[in-house]
Scaffold this motif. Sequence first.
Motif, PDB file in Angstrom:
ATOM      1  N   VAL A 302       0.776  -1.181   0.035  1.00  0.00           N
ATOM      2  CA  VAL A 302       0.033   0.094   0.045  1.00  0.00           C
ATOM      3  C   VAL A 302       0.754   1.316  -0.009  1.00  0.00           C
ATOM      4  O   VAL A 302       0.924   2.349  -0.690  1.00  0.00           O
ATOM      5  N   ASN A 303       1.954   1.327   0.627  1.00  0.00           N
ATOM      6  CA  ASN A 303       2.946   2.314   0.891  1.00  0.00           C
ATOM      7  C   ASN A 303       3.241   2.578  -0.738  1.00  0.00           C
ATOM      8  O   ASN A 303       3.493   3.719  -1.254  1.00  0.00           O
ATOM      9  N   MET A 304       3.790   1.419  -1.427  1.00  0.00           N
ATOM     10  CA  MET A 304       4.225   1.697  -2.857  1.00  0.00           C
ATOM     11  C   MET A 304       3.064   2.471  -3.807  1.00  0.00           C
ATOM     12  O   MET A 304       3.333   2.936  -4.641  1.00  0.00           O
ATOM     13  N   ASP A 311       7.654   8.030  -6.624  1.00  0.00           N
ATOM     14  CA  ASP A 311       8.688   7.019  -6.859  1.00  0.00           C
ATOM     15  C   ASP A 311       9.169   7.242  -8.370  1.00  0.00           C
ATOM     16  O   ASP A 311      10.285   6.883  -8.857  1.00  0.00           O
ATOM     17  N   MET A 312       8.111   7.854  -9.327  1.00  0.00           N
ATOM     18  CA  MET A 312       8.716   8.368 -10.856  1.00  0.00           C
ATOM     19  C   MET A 312       9.872   9.269 -10.844  1.00  0.00           C
ATOM     20  O   MET A 312      10.460   9.392 -11.661  1.00  0.00           O
ATOM     21  N   LEU A 313      10.061  10.045  -9.708  1.00  0.00           N
ATOM     22  CA  LEU A 313      11.006  11.060  -9.374  1.00  0.00           C
ATOM     23  C   LEU A 313      12.362  10.714  -8.998  1.00  0.00           C
ATOM     24  O   LEU A 313      13.242  11.407  -8.982  1.00  0.00           O
ATOM     25  N   GLY A 315      15.543   8.347  -8.375  1.00  0.00           N
ATOM     26  CA  GLY A 315      16.382   7.170  -9.342  1.00  0.00           C
ATOM     27  C   GLY A 315      16.285   5.845  -8.534  1.00  0.00           C
ATOM     28  O   GLY A 315      16.198   4.708  -9.452  1.00  0.00           O
ATOM     29  N   ARG A 316      16.282   5.851  -7.331  1.00  0.00           N
ATOM     30  CA  ARG A 316      16.107   4.285  -6.987  1.00  0.00           C
ATOM     31  C   ARG A 316      14.897   3.604  -6.788  1.00  0.00           C
ATOM     32  O   ARG A 316      14.928   2.304  -6.540  1.00  0.00           O
ATOM     33  N   THR A 317      13.904   4.330  -7.246  1.00  0.00           N
ATOM     34  CA  THR A 317      12.528   3.832  -6.867  1.00  0.00           C
ATOM     35  C   THR A 317      11.691   3.788  -8.398  1.00  0.00           C
ATOM     36  O   THR A 317      10.592   3.257  -8.447  1.00  0.00           O
ATOM     37  N   LYS A 318      12.154   4.557  -9.277  1.00  0.00           N
ATOM     38  CA  LYS A 318      11.336   4.735 -10.675  1.00  0.00           C
ATOM     39  C   LYS A 318      11.226   3.273 -11.228  1.00  0.00           C
ATOM     40  O   LYS A 318      10.275   3.121 -12.334  1.00  0.00           O
ATOM     41  N   LEU A 319      12.046   2.300 -11.176  1.00  0.00           N
ATOM     42  CA  LEU A 319      12.142   1.079 -11.851  1.00  0.00           C
ATOM     43  C   LEU A 319      11.143   0.037 -10.812  1.00  0.00           C
ATOM     44  O   LEU A 319      10.827  -1.067 -11.038  1.00  0.00           O
ATOM     45  N   ARG A 320      10.376   0.519  -9.597  1.00  0.00           N
ATOM     46  CA  ARG A 320       9.382  -0.445  -9.005  1.00  0.00           C
ATOM     47  C   ARG A 320       8.467  -0.726  -9.974  1.00  0.00           C
ATOM     48  O   ARG A 320       8.080  -0.074 -10.803  1.00  0.00           O
ATOM     49  N   PRO A 321       7.606  -1.666  -9.458  1.00  0.00           N
ATOM     50  CA  PRO A 321       6.529  -2.341 -10.390  1.00  0.00           C
ATOM     51  C   PRO A 321       5.273  -1.472 -10.880  1.00  0.00           C
ATOM     52  O   PRO A 321       5.024  -1.520 -12.198  1.00  0.00           O
ATOM     53  N   ILE A 322       4.838  -0.429  -9.889  1.00  0.00           N
ATOM     54  CA  ILE A 322       4.002   0.425 -10.057  1.00  0.00           C
ATOM     55  C   ILE A 322       4.529   1.553 -10.949  1.00  0.00           C
ATOM     56  O   ILE A 322       3.702   1.607 -11.871  1.00  0.00           O
ATOM     57  N   PRO A 323       5.394   2.234 -10.622  1.00  0.00           N
ATOM     58  CA  PRO A 323       5.824   3.376 -11.481  1.00  0.00           C
ATOM     59  C   PRO A 323       6.324   3.119 -13.026  1.00  0.00           C
ATOM     60  O   PRO A 323       6.165   3.762 -13.904  1.00  0.00           O
ATOM     61  N   SER A 324       6.885   1.986 -12.861  1.00  0.00           N
ATOM     62  CA  SER A 324       7.427   1.413 -14.549  1.00  0.00           C
ATOM     63  C   SER A 324       6.348   0.806 -15.215  1.00  0.00           C
ATOM     64  O   SER A 324       6.429   0.528 -16.259  1.00  0.00           O
ATOM     65  N   GLY A 325       4.977   0.831 -14.482  1.00  0.00           N
ATOM     66  CA  GLY A 325       3.937   0.482 -15.245  1.00  0.00           C
ATOM     67  C   GLY A 325       3.448  -1.036 -15.376  1.00  0.00           C
ATOM     68  O   GLY A 325       2.608  -1.782 -16.201  1.00  0.00           O
ATOM     69  N   ASP A 433      17.415  12.706  -4.257  1.00  0.00           N
ATOM     70  CA  ASP A 433      16.495  12.252  -4.450  1.00  0.00           C
ATOM     71  C   ASP A 433      15.313  12.652  -3.940  1.00  0.00           C
ATOM     72  O   ASP A 433      14.165  12.586  -4.410  1.00  0.00           O
ATOM     73  N   TYR A 434      15.390  12.798  -2.548  1.00  0.00           N
ATOM     74  CA  TYR A 434      14.103  13.186  -1.525  1.00  0.00           C
ATOM     75  C   TYR A 434      14.068  14.614  -1.983  1.00  0.00           C
ATOM     76  O   TYR A 434      12.850  15.024  -2.077  1.00  0.00           O
ATOM     77  N   ALA A 435      14.889  15.420  -2.424  1.00  0.00           N
ATOM     78  CA  ALA A 435      14.613  16.795  -2.637  1.00  0.00           C
ATOM     79  C   ALA A 435      14.096  16.735  -3.871  1.00  0.00           C
ATOM     80  O   ALA A 435      12.887  17.735  -4.093  1.00  0.00           O
ATOM     81  N   ARG A 436      14.488  16.133  -5.170  1.00  0.00           N
ATOM     82  CA  ARG A 436      13.401  16.220  -6.208  1.00  0.00           C
ATOM     83  C   ARG A 436      12.070  15.781  -6.224  1.00  0.00           C
ATOM     84  O   ARG A 436      11.069  16.230  -6.711  1.00  0.00           O
TER      85      ARG A 436
END
Length: 565
Positions: A302-304, A311-313, A315-325, A433-436
């Motif tokens: 649920v957090n993801m 997560d899209m913004l 680098g370490r999270t943009k490849l996660r299952p949800i933001p990557s589609g 990353d957190y700033a972006r």
Amino acid sequence: MALGAATVKLWNAAPSVVIHLTNAMILLAVLVVAVLRSGERLRGATPPNDGLRFKHALVPAFAFLLVFFGALVANYDAGLYCLGFPLCGGQVAPPANGLGQLQWVHRILAFLFLGHAFATAAASRKFTGEEAAPYRRAAWALAGLVALQVTVGASMMLALMPDGLRAAHLLVGSLVWVAALVVAFRARRLAPAPAGSTAGSSAAGSAPLASNGVAFSAPFVEEAPVPMTGAEARAKIREEAGIEEPSIMADLVTLTKPRIISLLLLTTALPMFITGKGLPSPMLVFWVMLGGYLMAGGANTVNMWFDRDIDMLMGRTKLRPIPSGRIPALAALSFGLAQGAVAFYIFWNFVNPLSAWMAVSGYLFYIFIYTVWLKRATTQNIVIGGAAGAFPPLVGWTAVTGSLDLTAIYLFAIIFFWTPPHFWALALIKRNDYARAGIPMMPVVSGEHWTKVQMVAYTVMLIPLTVMPAIYGQLGLFYALAALALGGRLLWYCIRVLREQGVTATTWKMYKYSLVYLALLFVAMGVDRAMPFGHGFERINKMIVGDSAVEAINAPIPADGEHQH
């Protein structure tokens, strides 16, 4: 002060305590409103033109009514006439006794307020503008706190009203009252979303804001990327990273964050072996581990789902299952909720109700208090939200004992104070990353040096806490020496990080060691308990809180060498 003095003079008579608590809630409301108005003035915000709408004023009014009835129930011991949950004694009809009816009405009000709070949170999507996001966070935080309050209340009734849970019920009730006030205060500036607009949208190129409305000084993305879904997002992101697309099963496992859960399960399992109730059965351990994985995995999923936009913004999270589609957002949310429901069923039917309520409390706290409210609102997000990661020892302890006592509270506190220095080390490394993403982590808002100072401060507070179970006798000499040695190494890392300029390799080493530290600390507890010497168990019977105190006081004091392990 006069009411407090009168209450003491009257030997804490129920009417005087209820009046005193009611007055305290009113004073708390004045303080909360004063702080919120001061924050508006500091930001230079102009007073809203419209007054408070009736439907928004209904939220704190409902909360105050619930707190007032709760005070009556608590101080007249009305809960004793309406035991069980959700029904009183298994009966749908209200009890015949007047005090039982008082508790029955309080319970009905709690369920009604729970529904109203979630309806308010769901309706917050229709608002737009600068004040919409803070209002939505406050509304969802209120819904989560009310759910947590119902959970604590249910645990209290099922455990026959132990003192620890009664105190927790009062604490969460106060937080519900504060959250209701914040919701009403934020509602003064709301404007309905115009037709065709999406709540929460913002102009491209605007700087992310901290919780006080001031833009971050750290770099940010000038033009926010448009989230992609489906095949286009999968192809583009995976192609850029040069990574093959994983299977659906692998993505579902990724949503649960298994590497994080491994440490949570360790801090759940080891407390089961140090309770003094003997070794837990293999099947009990199995059900606790299975339920614990599903409950933590559901919360992480649920957090993801909620964080898919930021997560899209990063680098370490943009490849996660949800933001990557690869996994649809709605499917991920359903998966997370289903895990929580199955986990609760497992704990309730194969462990015990109290451990079920402890587990779901951590689930709700992580989702609503940390993810929805604190993470995007304040630099203290990790400090307060870190309590979610401190629930596993309570789950393991109550799975064996069926009650909460002093050692369980200390285990909770140890993880609570360990979380800030552990996570801030990662936040220092991932500061940009957190700033972006506009997340007000301590290094982003307060700077690297102040974050390092706070890491040292929390570690200094943590080390004495870790030794306390040995001081009062639950654990022994081996654990005490291990706790001091492990804590000394953690403090050494924190001081090195503080003395070095910027973020160096030492910060990463400190982050990795903090994971090893917590694991070894809990392993040391299990090893110590297995040793036949160096303990002080005979002192425990004077330290237990709640219903277990009666058993402890009446139990004979074991002679040396006769302790259970």
